[in-house]
Design a protein around this motif. Structure first.
Motif, PDB file in Angstrom:
ATOM      1  N   SER A 194     -13.927  -7.534  -2.258  1.00 41.56           N
ATOM      2  CA  SER A 194     -13.033  -6.742  -1.525  1.00 41.56           C
ATOM      3  C   SER A 194     -13.696  -5.730  -0.571  1.00 41.56           C
ATOM      4  CB  SER A 194     -12.272  -5.845  -2.641  1.00 41.56           C
ATOM      5  OG  SER A 194     -11.346  -5.030  -2.060  1.00 41.56           O
ATOM      6  N   TYR A 196     -13.239   3.004   3.620  1.00 45.49           N
ATOM      7  CA  TYR A 196     -12.499   2.397   2.548  1.00 45.49           C
ATOM      8  C   TYR A 196     -12.920   2.819   1.202  1.00 45.49           C
ATOM      9  CZ  TYR A 196     -11.154  -1.605  -0.682  1.00 45.49           C
ATOM     10  OH  TYR A 196     -10.801  -2.040  -1.820  1.00 45.49           O
ATOM     11  N   TYR A 245     -12.591   1.719  -3.221  1.00 48.80           N
ATOM     12  CA  TYR A 245     -12.084   0.948  -4.355  1.00 48.80           C
ATOM     13  C   TYR A 245     -11.797   1.722  -5.440  1.00 48.80           C
ATOM     14  CZ  TYR A 245     -11.803  -3.500  -6.623  1.00 48.80           C
ATOM     15  OH  TYR A 245     -11.415  -4.771  -7.362  1.00 48.80           O
ATOM     16  N   HIS A 304       0.927   7.384  -0.760  1.00 46.68           N
ATOM     17  CA  HIS A 304       0.492   6.126  -1.762  1.00 46.68           C
ATOM     18  C   HIS A 304       1.788   5.185  -1.640  1.00 46.68           C
ATOM     19  CE1 HIS A 304      -0.213   3.546  -4.977  1.00 46.68           C
ATOM     20  NE2 HIS A 304       0.520   4.267  -5.814  1.00 46.68           N
ATOM     21  N   ASN A 353      -3.024   4.894   0.642  1.00 45.61           N
ATOM     22  CA  ASN A 353      -3.453   4.108  -0.508  1.00 45.61           C
ATOM     23  C   ASN A 353      -2.463   3.279  -0.693  1.00 45.61           C
ATOM     24  OD1 ASN A 353      -3.743   3.413  -3.116  1.00 45.61           O
ATOM     25  ND2 ASN A 353      -3.667   5.369  -4.309  1.00 45.61           N
ATOM     26  N   ILE A 354      -2.824   1.961  -0.448  1.00 44.08           N
ATOM     27  CA  ILE A 354      -1.867   1.028  -0.531  1.00 44.08           C
ATOM     28  C   ILE A 354      -1.681   0.146  -1.798  1.00 44.08           C
ATOM     29  CG2 ILE A 354      -2.473   0.462   1.951  1.00 44.08           C
ATOM     30  CD1 ILE A 354      -4.121  -2.160   0.909  1.00 44.08           C
ATOM     31  N   LEU A 376      -3.548  -7.072  -4.869  1.00 41.60           N
ATOM     32  CA  LEU A 376      -4.196  -8.235  -4.211  1.00 41.60           C
ATOM     33  C   LEU A 376      -4.241  -9.536  -5.175  1.00 41.60           C
ATOM     34  CD1 LEU A 376      -5.794  -8.820  -1.703  1.00 41.60           C
ATOM     35  CD2 LEU A 376      -7.823  -8.114  -2.728  1.00 41.60           C
ATOM     36  N   ILE A 436      -6.759  -8.726   4.336  1.00 41.94           N
ATOM     37  CA  ILE A 436      -7.240  -7.406   4.540  1.00 41.94           C
ATOM     38  C   ILE A 436      -7.424  -7.121   5.999  1.00 41.94           C
ATOM     39  CG2 ILE A 436      -9.538  -6.413   3.981  1.00 41.94           C
ATOM     40  CD1 ILE A 436      -9.556  -7.903   1.069  1.00 41.94           C
ATOM     41  N   THR A 453      -7.582   1.591  -2.423  1.00 35.60           N
ATOM     42  CA  THR A 453      -6.925   0.591  -3.186  1.00 35.60           C
ATOM     43  C   THR A 453      -7.070   0.589  -4.440  1.00 35.60           C
ATOM     44  OG1 THR A 453      -8.609  -0.951  -2.921  1.00 35.60           O
ATOM     45  CG2 THR A 453      -7.079  -1.313  -1.111  1.00 35.60           C
ATOM     46  N   GLU A 454      -6.271   0.154  -5.141  1.00 35.94           N
ATOM     47  CA  GLU A 454      -6.020   0.358  -6.665  1.00 35.94           C
ATOM     48  C   GLU A 454      -6.025  -1.134  -7.381  1.00 35.94           C
ATOM     49  OE1 GLU A 454      -2.501   2.567  -7.143  1.00 35.94           O
ATOM     50  OE2 GLU A 454      -3.432   4.431  -6.723  1.00 35.94           O
ATOM     51  N   PHE A 455      -6.798  -1.861  -6.960  1.00 36.74           N
ATOM     52  CA  PHE A 455      -6.595  -3.113  -7.580  1.00 36.74           C
ATOM     53  C   PHE A 455      -7.186  -3.436  -8.951  1.00 36.74           C
ATOM     54  CE2 PHE A 455      -8.193  -4.513  -2.902  1.00 36.74           C
ATOM     55  CZ  PHE A 455      -6.674  -4.551  -2.684  1.00 36.74           C
TER      56      PHE A 455
END
Ligand SMILES: Cc1ncc(COP(=O)(O)O)c(C=O)c1O
Length: 463
Positions: free
Chosen positions: A60, A77, A79, A221, A259-260, A264, A280, A303-305
């Motif tokens: 990512s 970016y 993570y 967010h 913050n998306i 994913l 992406i 992102t908050e994967f």
């Protein structure tokens, strides 16, 4: 014409593929010979292949940095790992080797952060994004963290939350606001129950934050329940949020982060993987062009994967105890564990996982349904959930038992089922084994937790 299971897979999919290959009729998961683990530890067996966690984070990060370069994007970016997808220490320790940040969802998550800090796994520069609908206890603990100098960023879910921070937090606190996304058209509700609805965001900012020296609104967010998909619904929601971001940014100079959320996708079948590079790149591009059009600076992207981080590291292996022919067309493979108590998403949301035999790939195959050990009618895995006919190697009364693996089960399953607690029909939590690799094709394994014993369960039950 041959009816071997391996030929069926060969003819249906591109195989071998990332993470899966077969040697002498036995399956290897990331080059780990699963039959060796089955022989050593027995079944039912829950596995976590630790290196996959770092590999996903690095993937990512690489794709975002390529997209940022490609589009000459002027933000950074970050993570974050969404802890609710797996709270296990071995997951967080592995993930935190990759210079990442954290997203929390509940009060006990704050205690988890304290453990990681005491262990020197994080420091006070690590972003702690605090999400979720927050009861008073959670808000209080977030505030304490903030007062102790942690890099805490509470994301406001509703209007009343703010009042508590005003009471508990000393000094200036950065904040985020969660925008309540519109749900997918086929969903039961129009708007997410989490976050502040679109039309209230501006008045909330004007009335509560704009002239309030205690807070600085830094982040917007949103989280789309259905995940990041190349579908009109996703791109529409993204563009709505970006428009809000741009309008808000004109009156709120501190706003500098978008913050998306998570979502994913991961692989739930042997079909081709999602086009991560495209998804992406398109997200970064959409943020850039919307901001440029509105003449506001491009935000830093968070992102908050969760599922993406840990999902593909997990496997659950069972032994087929016996087969049962219940009528002319319904044949069951009865396994030595329960899907309901180890992978509750199967019955809860009819989640498909990658299901493959661990051995007997050179045997002929037949159509079956898998039956779990609990006596619940819903403890099964069928062609309907699998979305294809469920073919598996025949048993034919062989001496050698058939073993089955469900793959990419690494996220949420233990949180939902309550690892080590009381389970349906008192079926114990399985053995949990961690697998690592030295990077040169050599793997090692260790027992993280033995299968639950009767004393443990009876003790919980008060006997
Ligand atoms: C706010 C928020 N962020 C991130 C996630 C993680 O989503 P995923 O595991 O699909 O990446 C969730 C999941 O429910 C969530 O609610």
């Amino acid at each position: 014409m041959t009816n071997k299971y391996i030929d069926l897979i060969d003819q249906t999919y591109y195989f071998p593929q990332e993470g899966f290959q077969v040697i002498d009729g036995n399956l290897y998961f990331y080059d780990v010979p699963l039959m060796k683990l089955v022989e050593e530890y027995g079944t039912p067996l829950r596995l976590c292949y630790l290196p996959k966690i770092s590999a996903q984070i690095q993937k990512s990060k690489r794709l975002f940095s390529e997209a940022i370069r490609k589009h000459d994007y002027k933000g950074t970016y970050r993570y974050c790992f969404c802890t609710k997808s797996s709270h296990f220490a071995f997951v967080l320790h592995e993930a935190l080797e990759n210079d990442i940040h954290l997203e929390l969802s509940s009060s006990f998550d704050v205690d988890l952060v304290r453990c990681l800090y005491a262990d020197k796994r994080i420091d006070k520069t690590t972003f702690i994004v605090c999400n979720g609908f927050k009861p008073r206890e959670y808000i209080y603990k977030i505030s304490q963290l903030r007062n102790e100098g942690f890099n805490v960023l509470p994301v406001i879910d509703n209007m009343t939350e703010l009042n508590f921070y005003s009471k508990y937090i000393d000094g200036v606190c950065p904040l985020g606001i969660r925008v309540a996304a519109e749900e997918e058209p086929t969903f039961e509700f129009y708007t997410s129950r989490l976050g502040i609805r679109y039309q209230d965001i501006f008045s909330f900012y004007e009335n509560n934050l704009r002239n309030n020296p205690q807070f600085s609104l830094k982040m917007l967010h949103f989280f789309i329940n259905t995940g990041i998909k190349d579908e009109t619904y996703y791109w529409n929601e993204l563009s709505k949020i970006l428009r809000i971001y741009c309008q808000l940014s004109k009156i709120c100079p501190d706003l500098s982060m978008i913050n998306i959320g998570g979502g994913l996708p991961i692989r739930y079948s042997l079909d081709p993987a999602p086009d991560y590079e495209y998804l992406i790149s398109e997200i970064v591009y959409q943020i850039k062009i919307t901001c440029e059009k509105a003449e506001v600076p491009c935000p830093d992207i968070f992102t908050e994967f969760g599922n993406f981080t840990v999902g593909e590291s997990g496997a659950m292996i069972f032994r087929v105890i016996t087969e049962k022919q219940q009528n002319d067309s319904e044949k069951w493979y009865m396994i030595d564990g329960s899907m309901m108590t180890t992978m509750p998403d199967i019955y809860g949301i009819r989640q498909r996982f990658i299901l493959l035999p661990v051995n007997k790939w050179n045997s002929e195959y037949q159509r079956v349904t898998i039956g779990g050990l609990s006596c619940d009618g819903n403890d099964f895995y069928s062609s309907r959930v699998h979305r294809n006919n469920l073919y598996l190697p025949q048993i034919n009364g062989d001496e050698e038992p058939l073993y089955l693996g469900f793959f990419h089960v690494g996220a949420y399953q233990e949180s939902l089922t309550g690892f080590g607690g009381i389970k349906h029909c008192l079926i114990p939590s399985p053995k949990y084994v961690l697998v690592d690799s030295d990077g040169n094709g050599n793997y090692s394994s260790r027992l993280f937790s033995d299968s639950q014993n009767p004393e443990h369960m009876l003790q919980i039950l008060g006997y």
